[in-house]
Every structure is written in C-alpha cells, then in structure tokens.
Enzyme design. Structure first.
Site, short mmCIF file in Angstrom:
data_model
loop_
_atom_site.label_atom_id
_atom_site.label_comp_id
_atom_site.label_asym_id
_atom_site.label_seq_id
_atom_site.Cartn_x
_atom_site.Cartn_y
_atom_site.Cartn_z
N LYS A 24 -16.94 23.59 79.96
CA LYS A 24 -15.96 24.18 81.02
C LYS A 24 -15.89 23.46 82.17
CE LYS A 24 -13.92 28.41 82.69
NZ LYS A 24 -12.55 28.35 81.92
N GLY A 80 -11.27 31.23 85.48
CA GLY A 80 -10.08 31.88 85.94
C GLY A 80 -10.32 33.45 85.77
N ALA A 86 -2.16 33.86 81.85
CA ALA A 86 -3.11 34.88 81.77
C ALA A 86 -4.38 33.92 81.97
CB ALA A 86 -3.11 35.77 81.03
N SER A 87 -5.57 34.46 82.82
CA SER A 87 -6.72 33.59 82.72
C SER A 87 -7.48 34.04 81.40
CB SER A 87 -7.45 34.04 84.20
OG SER A 87 -7.64 35.74 84.18
N THR A 130 -3.95 27.96 80.47
CA THR A 130 -4.78 26.91 81.14
C THR A 130 -5.41 27.42 82.48
OG1 THR A 130 -3.58 25.14 80.06
CG2 THR A 130 -4.51 24.43 82.30
N SER A 150 -4.93 19.62 70.08
CA SER A 150 -6.32 19.22 69.61
C SER A 150 -7.45 19.77 70.16
CB SER A 150 -6.26 17.55 69.78
OG SER A 150 -6.24 17.35 71.03
N MET A 177 -9.00 25.60 71.85
CA MET A 177 -8.06 26.51 71.86
C MET A 177 -6.85 26.33 71.04
SD MET A 177 -9.02 29.29 72.78
CE MET A 177 -7.28 30.19 72.79
N HIS A 202 -20.26 30.25 81.01
CA HIS A 202 -19.42 29.62 79.99
C HIS A 202 -20.26 28.34 79.36
CE1 HIS A 202 -16.18 31.84 81.67
NE2 HIS A 202 -15.53 31.38 80.36
N GLY A 221 -1.66 20.91 73.78
CA GLY A 221 -3.11 20.97 73.81
C GLY A 221 -3.68 21.41 72.40
P1 NAD Z 1 -10.49 21.26 75.41
O1 NAD Z 1 -10.78 20.54 76.38
O2 NAD Z 1 -10.94 21.63 73.96
O3 NAD Z 1 -9.05 20.97 75.10
C1 NAD Z 1 -7.88 20.54 76.21
C2 NAD Z 1 -6.61 20.07 75.48
O4 NAD Z 1 -5.89 19.49 76.39
C3 NAD Z 1 -7.12 18.98 74.46
O5 NAD Z 1 -6.09 19.23 73.32
C4 NAD Z 1 -6.52 17.76 75.18
O6 NAD Z 1 -6.30 16.69 74.07
C5 NAD Z 1 -5.30 18.31 75.90
N1 NAD Z 1 -4.97 17.38 76.96
C6 NAD Z 1 -5.51 16.68 77.74
N2 NAD Z 1 -4.80 15.99 78.48
C7 NAD Z 1 -3.58 16.14 78.09
C8 NAD Z 1 -2.32 15.74 78.65
N3 NAD Z 1 -2.05 14.84 79.48
N4 NAD Z 1 -1.22 16.35 77.89
C9 NAD Z 1 -1.43 17.13 76.98
N5 NAD Z 1 -2.53 17.76 76.45
C10 NAD Z 1 -3.52 17.10 77.19
O7 NAD Z 1 -10.41 22.79 76.14
P2 NAD Z 1 -10.04 24.34 75.76
O8 NAD Z 1 -11.53 25.01 75.54
O9 NAD Z 1 -9.11 24.21 74.55
O10 NAD Z 1 -9.57 25.12 76.80
C11 NAD Z 1 -8.08 24.57 77.15
C12 NAD Z 1 -7.81 25.36 78.44
O11 NAD Z 1 -7.58 26.76 78.20
C13 NAD Z 1 -9.07 25.41 79.66
O12 NAD Z 1 -8.22 25.30 80.81
C14 NAD Z 1 -9.47 26.74 79.49
O13 NAD Z 1 -10.20 26.99 80.66
C15 NAD Z 1 -8.44 27.52 79.08
N6 NAD Z 1 -8.91 28.66 78.41
C16 NAD Z 1 -8.22 29.79 78.62
C17 NAD Z 1 -8.56 31.09 78.01
C18 NAD Z 1 -7.67 32.19 78.17
O14 NAD Z 1 -7.83 33.44 77.50
N7 NAD Z 1 -6.54 31.97 79.26
C19 NAD Z 1 -9.37 31.02 76.80
C20 NAD Z 1 -10.00 29.75 76.54
C21 NAD Z 1 -9.81 28.69 77.30
#
Ligand code: NAD
Length: 236
Positions: A151, A157, A115-116, A92, A13, A16, A147, A11
C-alpha cells in the site's frame, strides 16, 4: 426489461480491478463495456482483453466508470466521465486536495461517488466514531491502521475518513500506520479517558467486500442526477 448498465473498470489489472471483474456477475444489471489498464508489458498480465490506458479517449460507450487505480491515473478517467456525461465511482486513495476539488467541481455535471472504503462495516463504524467522540469529550482519540506492505499511501484514506468523523464529534485524532505482510485492512479507533478506554475495530479479511460495495454503488449511481453522493445514500 431495462437495458444493462455498461461499466468501464479503470485499473482493471490491479488487485481491486481483478476482484471487480470476478464479481461483476453478481450484479445482473451490470455489463462490462471496457476493462482499462496499462499495456500488458507493464502489468505482466497476459490473456486478458484490456483496453489500453493510452487510448482511454477511444474507450467504448459506457454508463458508469469504476476507478480503483492510482492518483496519477485519476484525473484522466474523471475527465473522460465528465466529457461523456457518465457516472463516476472511485475508491482510489491518496488523492491530492486539488484532485478532490476537481471531483467536487465535476459533481455539478455528473453523479460522482468517491469513498475511501466501500465496506458496509466501515460505513457503520464512521457513525459510531462520530457518536463516541461527541459523547467522550476530552478523551484522547487515536487511529491505528494496518495494511499490506504494497500500500502506497499513509495514513489510509479510511483512517482519514474515520478521523474526519471523530473531528465532527469534537475529537482531535492522532494517526499511526503499520505496513506488514498481506493485511487487507484493519482500523482501530481508540478513545482513552482516565482509568478506561474504548476500542472500536474494523477488520477487512477479504477485498471482495470493497468490490461488492463499489459494484452495488455503480448499479445505483448510473442515470442519477449530477451530484456528490455518499455510499450511505445508495445503500438499500
Ligand atoms: P494495485 O496497485 O493492485 O492496482 C492499481 C491499478 O492501477 C493497476 O491496475 C495499475 O495497472 C493501474 N494503473 C497504474 N497506472 C495507471 C494509469 N496511468 N492509468 C490507468 N491505470 C493505471 O492497487 P489496488 O490494491 O487494486 O488498489 C487501487 C486503489 O484502490 C489504491 O488507491 C487503494 O488504496 C484503493 N483501495 C480502495 C479501497 C476502497 O474501499 N475505497 C479498497 C481497496 C483499495
């Protein structure tokens, strides 16, 4: 000197993923093995040597994967970690219960940590919520999370994790979700009784805290025995 721990960022790009790449240098024990993302054409990002998602199976050797992607992408990276016998750290959210079950099953073979929320503050808040719920029997418990508008999942989570903590303390929480502007993440847990109420609030103002928590966890999870670890198991 120990060999550096090789990290695959899944992920890479995303918001996060980019934060993880920027902050990796803060953990000197970690080195980047691969940054996996969909093809440049799909992400609109240029100039970064991403390893394509379609060739995940051919990713270079790594010791731990850090996954912040989407539920649709989760199964593939978990399966690769199980196949390669590497550690797996994931933040995720919005996973289906079936995906949580597969994660639990994988923990028999490899060390996993999902972890959420990777912030220290939320780990502390979880304990406070459980204690409050245990003490404030019969009070109403409501969790309000806010958020940014991009989102996808709701309740967050983290809200569900805090709700589970309240449930362990005997409360039956209700949830409300707000999606507005660029809010990084806010969680309010309110306990309301007769003539008084308690509000416990966590505000994340910067997603660096989540990335630091995940990098810290990755550095400590790699090489451990198989099992399902919690963030607090790995805090110093
Ligand atoms: P984002 O939409 O900016 O990034 C999602 C990433 O997934 C992108 O890089 C996208 O290209 C990639 N992706 C999409 N389809 C894909 C595939 N088939 N294979 C591989 N990669 C693929 O989202 P974000 O804000 O970076 O958040 C990502 C996740 O992390 C979300 O589920 C969010 O809720 C979660 N999150 C969790 C925490 C935590 O502390 N646990 C904190 C922030 C975000």
């Amino acid at each position: 000197m120990n060999a550096p721990i090789r990290v695959l960022i899944h992920g890479a790009s995303g918001r996060m993923g980019q934060t993880l790449l920027r902050l990796m240098a803060e953990q000197p024990s970690l080195t980047l093995a691969a940054a996996v993302a969909p093809p440049v054409a799909e992400t609109g990002l240029l100039g970064q040597p991403f390893h394509p998602v379609a060739e995940l199976d051919a990713a270079p050797d790594f010791d731990v994967a850090i996954d912040f992607s989407l539920p649709v992408a989760f199964d593939g990276i978990l399966a690769l970690c199980a196949k390669r016998r590497t550690a797996f750290v994931s933040g995720t959210t919005g996973l289906a219960s079936q995906q949580r079950a597969v994660l639990q099953a994988a923990s028999v073979q490899i060390p996993v940590l999902w972890a959420s929320n990777f912030s220290l503050g939320v780990a502390v808040l979880e304990d406070l919520v459980e204690r409050a719920a245990r003490t404030l029997s019969g009070w109403d418990c409501d969790i309000v999370e806010s958020h940014h508008t991009r989102k996808l999942d709701a309740p967050s989570g983290t809200a569900l994790t805090l709700g589970a903590a309240a449930g362990r303390g005997g409360a039956d929480p209700r949830y409300a979700s707000l999606r507005a502007g660029d809010i990084v993440g806010e969680h309010l847990v309110q306990f309301a009784g007769q003539g008084e109420r308690i509000e416990l609030i966590h505000r994340a103002t910067n997603r660096d805290i989540f990335a630091r928590g995940a990098l810290h966890a990755a550095a400590r999870l790699a090489g451990r025995d198989p099992g399902a670890y919690r963030l607090r198991d790995l805090l110093d």
